[in-house]
Design a protein around this motif. Structure first.
Motif, mmCIF file in Angstrom:
data_model
loop_
_atom_site.group_PDB
_atom_site.id
_atom_site.type_symbol
_atom_site.label_atom_id
_atom_site.label_comp_id
_atom_site.label_asym_id
_atom_site.label_seq_id
_atom_site.Cartn_x
_atom_site.Cartn_y
_atom_site.Cartn_z
ATOM 1 N N GLN A 49 0.814 -1.212 0.000
ATOM 2 C CA GLN A 49 0.000 0.000 0.000
ATOM 3 C C GLN A 49 0.851 1.268 0.000
ATOM 4 O O GLN A 49 0.355 2.362 -0.264
ATOM 5 C CB GLN A 49 -0.918 0.011 1.233
ATOM 6 C CG GLN A 49 -1.830 -1.186 1.337
ATOM 7 C CD GLN A 49 -2.800 -1.274 0.178
ATOM 8 O OE1 GLN A 49 -3.682 -0.432 0.027
ATOM 9 N NE2 GLN A 49 -2.636 -2.286 -0.671
ATOM 10 N N THR A 50 2.116 1.120 0.334
ATOM 11 C CA THR A 50 3.031 2.256 0.393
ATOM 12 C C THR A 50 4.383 1.833 -0.167
ATOM 13 O O THR A 50 4.669 0.637 -0.270
ATOM 14 C CB THR A 50 3.237 2.734 1.844
ATOM 15 O OG1 THR A 50 3.985 1.736 2.572
ATOM 16 C CG2 THR A 50 1.911 2.978 2.552
ATOM 17 N N PRO A 51 5.226 2.785 -0.492
ATOM 18 C CA PRO A 51 6.625 2.441 -0.767
ATOM 19 C C PRO A 51 7.346 2.132 0.541
ATOM 20 O O PRO A 51 6.784 2.296 1.635
ATOM 21 C CB PRO A 51 7.172 3.716 -1.428
ATOM 22 C CG PRO A 51 6.314 4.815 -0.891
ATOM 23 C CD PRO A 51 4.948 4.221 -0.691
ATOM 24 N N TRP A 52 8.590 1.680 0.448
ATOM 25 C CA TRP A 52 9.403 1.488 1.649
ATOM 26 C C TRP A 52 9.756 2.866 2.217
ATOM 27 O O TRP A 52 10.302 3.709 1.492
ATOM 28 C CB TRP A 52 10.682 0.733 1.320
ATOM 29 C CG TRP A 52 10.492 -0.650 0.788
ATOM 30 C CD1 TRP A 52 10.728 -1.077 -0.475
ATOM 31 C CD2 TRP A 52 10.046 -1.804 1.520
ATOM 32 N NE1 TRP A 52 10.453 -2.417 -0.602
ATOM 33 C CE2 TRP A 52 10.025 -2.896 0.614
ATOM 34 C CE3 TRP A 52 9.652 -2.018 2.839
ATOM 35 C CZ2 TRP A 52 9.632 -4.177 0.990
ATOM 36 C CZ3 TRP A 52 9.260 -3.308 3.210
ATOM 37 C CH2 TRP A 52 9.250 -4.359 2.301
ATOM 38 N N ILE A 53 9.430 3.100 3.485
ATOM 39 C CA ILE A 53 9.686 4.411 4.076
ATOM 40 C C ILE A 53 10.294 4.265 5.471
ATOM 41 O O ILE A 53 10.141 3.233 6.139
ATOM 42 C CB ILE A 53 8.403 5.254 4.197
ATOM 43 C CG1 ILE A 53 7.391 4.575 5.167
ATOM 44 C CG2 ILE A 53 7.777 5.492 2.840
ATOM 45 C CD1 ILE A 53 6.342 5.497 5.706
ATOM 46 N N ALA A 54 10.978 5.303 5.901
ATOM 47 C CA ALA A 54 11.399 5.466 7.287
ATOM 48 C C ALA A 54 11.048 6.895 7.676
ATOM 49 O O ALA A 54 11.591 7.842 7.103
ATOM 50 C CB ALA A 54 12.892 5.207 7.457
ATOM 51 N N ASP A 55 10.121 7.065 8.604
ATOM 52 C CA ASP A 55 9.640 8.396 8.966
ATOM 53 C C ASP A 55 9.902 8.664 10.452
ATOM 54 O O ASP A 55 10.176 7.733 11.225
ATOM 55 C CB ASP A 55 8.150 8.515 8.660
ATOM 56 C CG ASP A 55 7.753 9.931 8.282
ATOM 57 O OD1 ASP A 55 8.534 10.863 8.567
ATOM 58 O OD2 ASP A 55 6.663 10.107 7.700
ATOM 59 N N TYR A 56 9.809 9.920 10.826
ATOM 60 C CA TYR A 56 10.087 10.352 12.198
ATOM 61 C C TYR A 56 11.446 9.824 12.668
ATOM 62 O O TYR A 56 11.611 9.428 13.833
ATOM 63 C CB TYR A 56 8.992 9.884 13.157
ATOM 64 C CG TYR A 56 7.600 10.369 12.828
ATOM 65 C CD1 TYR A 56 7.238 11.699 13.024
ATOM 66 C CD2 TYR A 56 6.638 9.486 12.336
ATOM 67 C CE1 TYR A 56 5.944 12.141 12.730
ATOM 68 C CE2 TYR A 56 5.348 9.917 12.040
ATOM 69 C CZ TYR A 56 5.011 11.243 12.234
ATOM 70 O OH TYR A 56 3.729 11.670 11.954
#
Length: 416
Positions: free
Chosen positions: A389-396
């Motif tokens: 549902q999303t790309p690979w991410i790293a947030d915060y």
């Protein structure tokens, strides 16, 4: 054949062997898997071990690691710290330099010995979350996102679904009341203050079979999202309670510990819309999985049940060890034989945007970050398979790194 000719042929053979040593003469690269394959983690760990051994066999068919055969030793520790320590000491005497315990209590128990001896600890998704701090834990390589990072990325997904505004939204955190279950709470609390959403916790007691009291409270809370922090066989119980309490399953996101067995135990069609924090691609379509099926299982050489190949836990083991073996390959290629833990440590730093050709989130390992970047994505079950549902991410990441540094600093202070 004359005696003279025999002597000449023998001399040529001896000379040829010295100049062109066979692959079998090369020293092996040894890996020690001290795993729980009999007690607490039997729903996941055997598939991980199966994947590691399959991939080692596949690489050995192709010449091993730069001509050196891979030896993987698997020993059961039953999730008991002392048995894990005994396994470590035994394999250390056998020349193993890379260890994996796949258990938080066992990894924590063995950690002081690893650090004292200078050996390499592979620690994916277990053990100390702050071990991604390579400046403190120089020989520990999680090579995977922490639970703190997973929690942050899940909140990031909620924010995107809410069109950038979480204020006034309600997030319920349902968790098994153990250190594992409680670990991400500080991140959720910090993000609650930052993003101004309503966050409440709902623990359920070990062994986890009775979650009715927690769900009675969740029903009254009426959350927009439910985050489930539990483990494989307990997941279908949570799904049934969601159903019984009239909470749409589409509102739930689980931590990574869910697999196709859990889905089928609940019902593949009924689970449609469920979401998870993914740390590896699902399914058998990837060329690496296809190679294993073709070159091992089609020839009766697999290390377990063919039906478990491409299971989410199998793919997790395959992804982690594709990174491990690749790092060791770079160590041998760039620094030569014989291997040492220090050479292996430096070899891991060659992993830059490594994703095993799309099989996993790209990881970059540095002396500062032994986790690889902390990327995850949200997958959704569509009734038959997991769909990103999303790309690979790293947030915060700043918030997560602050928590990592605070914890690792305490460890460093206490272990001077």
């Amino acid at each position: 054949m004359t005696t003279s000719l025999r002597s000449k042929l023998a001399a040529i053979a001896l000379l040829g062997g010295a100049i062109f040593p066979s692959a079998h003469a090369a020293g092996p690269v040894k890996f020690g898997l001290c795993y729980d394959i009999s007690k607490i983690y039997v729903a996941a760990v055997p598939q991980v071990a199966q994947a590691v051994k399959d991939y080692a066999d596949l690489l050995n068919l192709r010449g091993g690691i730069e001509g050196h055969p891979i030896e993987v030793t698997l020993i059961d520790h039953g999730n008991e710290p002392q048995r894990g320590i005994d396994c470590y000491e035994r394999l250390k005497r056998d020349g193993v330099m890379v260890f994996d315990f796949f258990s938080t209590p066992v990894s924590r128990a063995v950690l002081p010995r690893i650090m004292q001896d200078g050996n390499i600890l592979v620690q994916p998704l277990v053990g100390r979350g702050d071990a991604v701090d390579g400046e403190v834990f120089k020989n520990v390589f999680p090579l995977a996102p922490t639970y703190w990072g997973q929690a942050a990325n899940i909140v990031s997904y909620f924010k995107k679904q809410a069109k950038g505004e979480l204020q006034g939204k309600k997030v319920a955190f349902l968790y098994l009341d153990t250190p594992f279950g409680r670990e991400p709470i500080p991140v959720f609390e910090a993000l609650k203050r930052l993003e101004r959403f309503d966050f409440q916790t709902f623990p359920f007691p070990v062994p986890g079979n009775d979650q009715s009291a927690a769900f009675a409270q969740i029903r009254r809370f009426q959350p927009d999202w439910v985050v489930l922090w539990s483990f494989s066989p307990l997941n279908p119980i949570s799904f049934r309670e969601m159903q019984r309490n009239g909470i749409p399953l589409e509102r739930m996101v689980t931590v990574n510990w869910i697999n196709e067995v859990d889905i089928n135990n609940f019902g593949a069609a009924a689970a449609k819309g469920l979401k998870r924090s993914a740390v590896v691609s699902g399914g058998a379509e990837h060329p690496l999985v296809q190679d294993i099926l073709r070159e091992l299982y089609d020839k009766g050489k697999g290390n377990g049940d063919r039906k478990l190949v491409a299971d989410s836990y199998y793919n997790t083991g395959l992804a982690v060890y594709s990174s491990v073996f690749e790092g060791v390959r770079h160590a041998v290629k760039s620094q030569g034989w014989p291997l040492t833990p220090e050479k292996i440590r430096k070899g891991m730093y060659s992993l830059k945007n490594y994703d095993a050709k799309g099989f996993m989130p790209p990881i970059t390992v540095t002396p500062q970050d032994h986790g690889g970047g902390g990327r995850t994505r949200i997958d959704m079950w569509d009734g038959s398979k997991w769909v990103p549902q999303t790309p690979w991410i790293a947030d915060y990441t700043g918030l997560v790194n602050t928590l990592v540094k605070a914890n690792s600093a305490e460890f460093a202070k206490a272990n001077k």
